[in-house]
Design an enzyme around this catalytic site. Structure first.
Site, short mmCIF file in Angstrom:
data_model
loop_
_atom_site.label_atom_id
_atom_site.label_comp_id
_atom_site.label_asym_id
_atom_site.label_seq_id
_atom_site.Cartn_x
_atom_site.Cartn_y
_atom_site.Cartn_z
N HIS A 42 5.59 -44.11 30.97
CA HIS A 42 6.52 -44.47 32.05
C HIS A 42 5.78 -45.02 33.28
O HIS A 42 6.33 -45.05 34.37
CB HIS A 42 7.40 -43.28 32.47
CG HIS A 42 8.42 -42.88 31.45
ND1 HIS A 42 8.10 -42.56 30.15
CD2 HIS A 42 9.77 -42.75 31.52
CE1 HIS A 42 9.19 -42.24 29.49
NE2 HIS A 42 10.23 -42.35 30.28
N GLY A 80 7.53 -48.85 27.63
CA GLY A 80 8.27 -47.94 26.75
C GLY A 80 9.69 -47.69 27.23
O GLY A 80 10.61 -47.57 26.43
N HIS A 110 17.65 -45.39 22.50
CA HIS A 110 17.89 -44.69 23.77
C HIS A 110 18.83 -45.53 24.64
O HIS A 110 18.52 -46.69 24.97
CB HIS A 110 16.54 -44.50 24.45
CG HIS A 110 16.56 -43.64 25.65
ND1 HIS A 110 16.90 -44.11 26.90
CD2 HIS A 110 16.29 -42.32 25.81
CE1 HIS A 110 16.83 -43.13 27.77
NE2 HIS A 110 16.46 -42.02 27.14
N GLU A 164 18.62 -39.29 22.80
CA GLU A 164 19.54 -39.72 23.87
C GLU A 164 20.07 -41.11 23.53
O GLU A 164 20.03 -42.03 24.34
CB GLU A 164 18.81 -39.74 25.22
CG GLU A 164 18.13 -38.42 25.53
CD GLU A 164 17.50 -38.36 26.93
OE1 GLU A 164 16.89 -39.35 27.35
OE2 GLU A 164 17.66 -37.32 27.60
N GLU A 215 24.88 -39.85 28.56
CA GLU A 215 24.10 -39.51 29.75
C GLU A 215 24.68 -40.19 30.99
O GLU A 215 25.11 -41.36 30.93
CB GLU A 215 22.64 -39.95 29.53
CG GLU A 215 21.75 -39.59 30.70
CD GLU A 215 20.27 -39.93 30.45
OE1 GLU A 215 19.88 -40.09 29.27
OE2 GLU A 215 19.53 -40.01 31.43
N CYS A 218 23.13 -41.34 33.50
CA CYS A 218 22.34 -42.55 33.74
C CYS A 218 22.82 -43.71 32.85
O CYS A 218 22.77 -44.87 33.28
CB CYS A 218 20.86 -42.32 33.42
SG CYS A 218 20.00 -41.40 34.68
N CYS A 229 16.62 -37.39 36.22
CA CYS A 229 16.96 -38.81 36.36
C CYS A 229 18.39 -39.00 36.83
O CYS A 229 18.66 -39.88 37.66
CB CYS A 229 16.74 -39.53 35.03
SG CYS A 229 17.53 -38.73 33.62
N CYS A 230 19.32 -38.19 36.30
CA CYS A 230 20.75 -38.44 36.60
C CYS A 230 21.11 -38.15 38.06
O CYS A 230 21.71 -39.01 38.72
CB CYS A 230 21.63 -37.64 35.66
SG CYS A 230 21.41 -38.06 33.92
ZN LIG Z 1 19.67 -39.50 33.43
#
Ligand SMILES: [Zn+2]
Length: 668
Positions: free
Chosen positions: A159, A208, A271, A323, A339, A341, A414-415
């Site tokens: 990341h 990625g 994903h 995910e 999710e 996100c 992240c969310c």
């Molecule tokens: Zn998220």
């Protein structure tokens, strides 16, 4: 410029062909959020909660979980070790982006000072050559797990490029909100390093987790430096190359959408957040360089998602494992991932598709996602979150990262960070301009300052949407001027929840859509989903659009096994669910036959003010023999899906069975 000339050759959408020569970005221009003042009883409290609760709360959480300390240590301001996950820097960047948007509309010296201090720490954590990744630089000999032994050595997992993509978005937002270059300079220095490192004849490496592509395009727009745009395109074009097919398993490559070149992709796989960020990045690059192959690919992928892979809530990503998107028609309810996100990414992608094509269908998907699968992700109070957003809950399967209800934070957060940057940008989704066309895409009460046909125009929108379908639009041009107002006629207001046959309405509206211009009826003849009103507009001209807000029952394509012989309830853009607390503790024993009489009732004091839906329905019991037997009737209460899980842990269901297997009334 060569790349722009390419745009002229066989460009796919005729509507904009005539303006292709002038085009150097999206043909349709969104009216920026800073020009739109929200005055809406539904959204204003949510935007205010985001500004006053969630942004400071998320920053506090970043302090508490050492996400900010990581920058301080990397900057040499403190001693210590890296704490947390290798992509934790990105959470801080996303919250900074949200804070910058907030500053743009609400000057706040305290928040601005906090951001200035934080930018100093981020800048201090940057290496001399521009590299920024606290997971490595705090202790290069012992980087955080899955970062790789050295820079860029483990790109499919590290990341490193994802984190900085979020930094570019945040830095651009900060520059635009404050005019200060402090953060932008950090971003540019980093992007220059990456542009010097990666590219044809330089280092090869597929990001990625997509995100840097979107960030690079924003950096290109604000600096005008084409190398950032070229790098974004390079990072898209190198996906699906042989070298990775040898290095990684096919499953791994599918997971990160690098199994085949992006222009050959026609199905949404892997994903779901990575995927929708990638499709957004492809749209951005295509809008500028006119890459028809990109547009053909995202058109096909969009059809695939909307026809076969989207939940009725607008959620995407059926599987917890990876995910990820599932197979076509694989849409389980209790184990749906969806999710938060991914809902945000789906809105971002559909907005871009609209800006390319000018069709309302993209906003049908966006609006559905916004009011349902996205909004469920945050509590009404603004400090608890869903990561997955399932469509059924048995109060036993701990779907939310080990919890049965919203959580205050996650290890991978992240969310919560994504929500705070998405909400303040929402006003920027309402209007868009193309030549003499003013698109009105969302019905949210506001006053907007736009410019069309070289004339400044104030547009004032008032409604009690999403509860009421009457929308009033007052048009106030600075001087008399001719242009088109294009009002989106939502798919749900006639007969299409989303394009395709994945979802269909069981019952028709009794009422028709109507529109009046200065009190006179206007014929409803939508084109590409818009009712176009052309006029020589003058101050005080008034349009009243009336959308039928009736209760609709929805059926799902029979290929979706989990929804077979079931119905869902909708009203306007809102998807409903039933919760145990309103239904004697149990939801899985309730039926919703298509003939059930349904009514709606406003509840001012419930869940921030909602319309509930009531129905007299049969319930059933399952006997020890396994037989399902109908019992006497039950007064079903349904609430908006987004509002569930605010009153303790309990059962929830969106898709209700129409009938029990055996129809025998027993009187208990
Ligand atoms: Zn998220």
């Amino acid at each position: 410029m060569l790349i722009r000339l390419l745009f002229l050759g066989g460009f796919g959408f005729s509507y904009f062909f005539s303006i292709a020569q002038k085009m150097d970005d999206y043909p349709i221009t969104p009216v920026p959020f800073s020009k739109v003042k929200i005055e809406d009883s539904f959204w204003l409290p949510r935007l205010e909660t985001n500004r006053t609760v969630t942004i400071p709360y998320d920053f506090e959480k970043c302090e508490e979980t050492k996400r900010i300390q990581n920058f301080e240590i990397a900057a040499g301001l403190k001693e210590g070790e890296f704490v947390g996950i290798r992509f934790n820097d990105s959470d801080v960047f996303k919250i900074m982006e949200g804070a910058a948007y907030s500053l743009a509309n609400h000057p706040d010296p305290e928040l601005e000072k906090y951001l200035d201090d934080l930018i100093t720490k981020v800048a201090g954590a940057q290496k001399k050559d521009g590299y920024l990744y606290t997971a490595r630089t705090i202790d290069p000999a012992n980087p955080a797990p899955n970062s790789g032994p050295e820079r860029w050595s483990f790109l499919d997992q590290s990341h490193e490029l994802y984190n900085v993509g979020h930094m570019y978005e945040a830095a651009v937002a900060h520059y635009q909100a404050t005019g200060k270059r402090t953060f932008l300079d950090v971003a540019v220095k980093n992007a220059d390093l990456i542009a010097n490192t990666f590219g044809p004849d330089k280092q090869y490496g597929v990001p990625g987790h997509q995100e840097i592509e979107i960030g690079l395009v924003k950096l290109f727009r604000v600096t005008g430096d084409e190398k950032y745009l070229n790098l974004a395109k390079y990072f898209l074009d190198i996906r699906g190359q042989k070298v990775d097919n040898v290095k990684y398993t096919q499953e791994r490559n599918i997971y990160l959408q690098s199994h085949i070149p992006v222009i050959k992709q026609d199905e949404a796989v892997g994903h779901s957040v990575r995927a929708a960020y990638m499709y957004s990045g492809m749209a951005d690059v295509a809008a500028i360089v006119g890459d028809e192959d990109y547009i053909n690919a995202i058109d096909k992928i969009w059809e695939n998602v909307v026809h076969k892979k989207i939940y009725i809530t607008g959620g995407i990503g059926a599987r917890h494992r990876g995910e990820a998107f599932g197979d076509n028609y694989e849409l389980p309810n209790e184990t749906a991932y969806n999710e938060t996100c991914a809902a945000i990414a789906n809105c971002m992608w559909n907005h871009r598709m609209f800006l390319l094509k000018g069709h309302a269908k993209y906003f049908d998907v966006l609006e559905r996602t916004l009011y349902n699968g996205f909004l469920s992700g945050i509590s009404l109070e603004g400090d608890e979150f869903f990561y997955p957003n399932p469509l059924a809950c048995d109060a036993k399967y701990a779907f939310n990262q080990g919890a049965l209800t919203r959580k205050p934070w996650f290890d991978c957060s992240c969310c919560p960070a994504n929500i705070v940057r998405f909400l303040p940008s929402l006003p920027g989704y309402i209007y868009a301009i193309h030549e003499k066309d003013v698109f009105i895409n969302l019905y949210i009460s506001n006053k907007a300052q736009i410019e069309v046909n070289q004339v400044k125009v104030e547009i004032a929108q008032t409604s009690n949407y999403p509860w009421d379908g009457e929308i009033k639009v007052i048009v106030n041009p600075e001087k008399k001027s001719s242009f088109n107002i294009k009002l989106r006629i939502p798919g749900w207001s006639y007969n299409q929840p989303v394009p395709g046959d994945l979802y269909t309405y069981y019952n028709d509206n009794n009422k028709r859509i109507s529109a009046k211009l200065n009190g006179k009826e206007v014929a409803i003849e939508p084109d590409k989903g818009y009712l176009t009103i052309n006029k020589n507009w003058e101050k005080g001209d008034e349009i009243v659009l009336d959308l039928p807000m009736e209760i609709r029952l929805v059926e799902c394509h029979e290929m979706v096994e989990s929804n077979r012989n079931r119905l869902a309830i909708e009203r306007g853009p809102i998807v409903y669910c039933i919760e145990g607390i309103d239904n004697k503790g149990e939801v899985f024993n309730k039926l919703l036959p298509e003939y059930a009489p349904v009514t709606t009732q406003w509840q001012q004091d419930l869940l921030g003010g909602i319309n509930i839906i009531k129905a007299d329905v049969p319930a059933f019991v399952v006997r020890e023999t396994g037989e399902e037997v109908k019992t006497k009737s039950h007064n079903l209460v349904a609430i908006p899906y987004y509002a569930w899980s605010h009153r303790g842990i309990g059962e929830m269901l969106v898709w209700l069975p129409r009938r029990a297997k055996k129809l025998e009334i027993i009187t208990d």
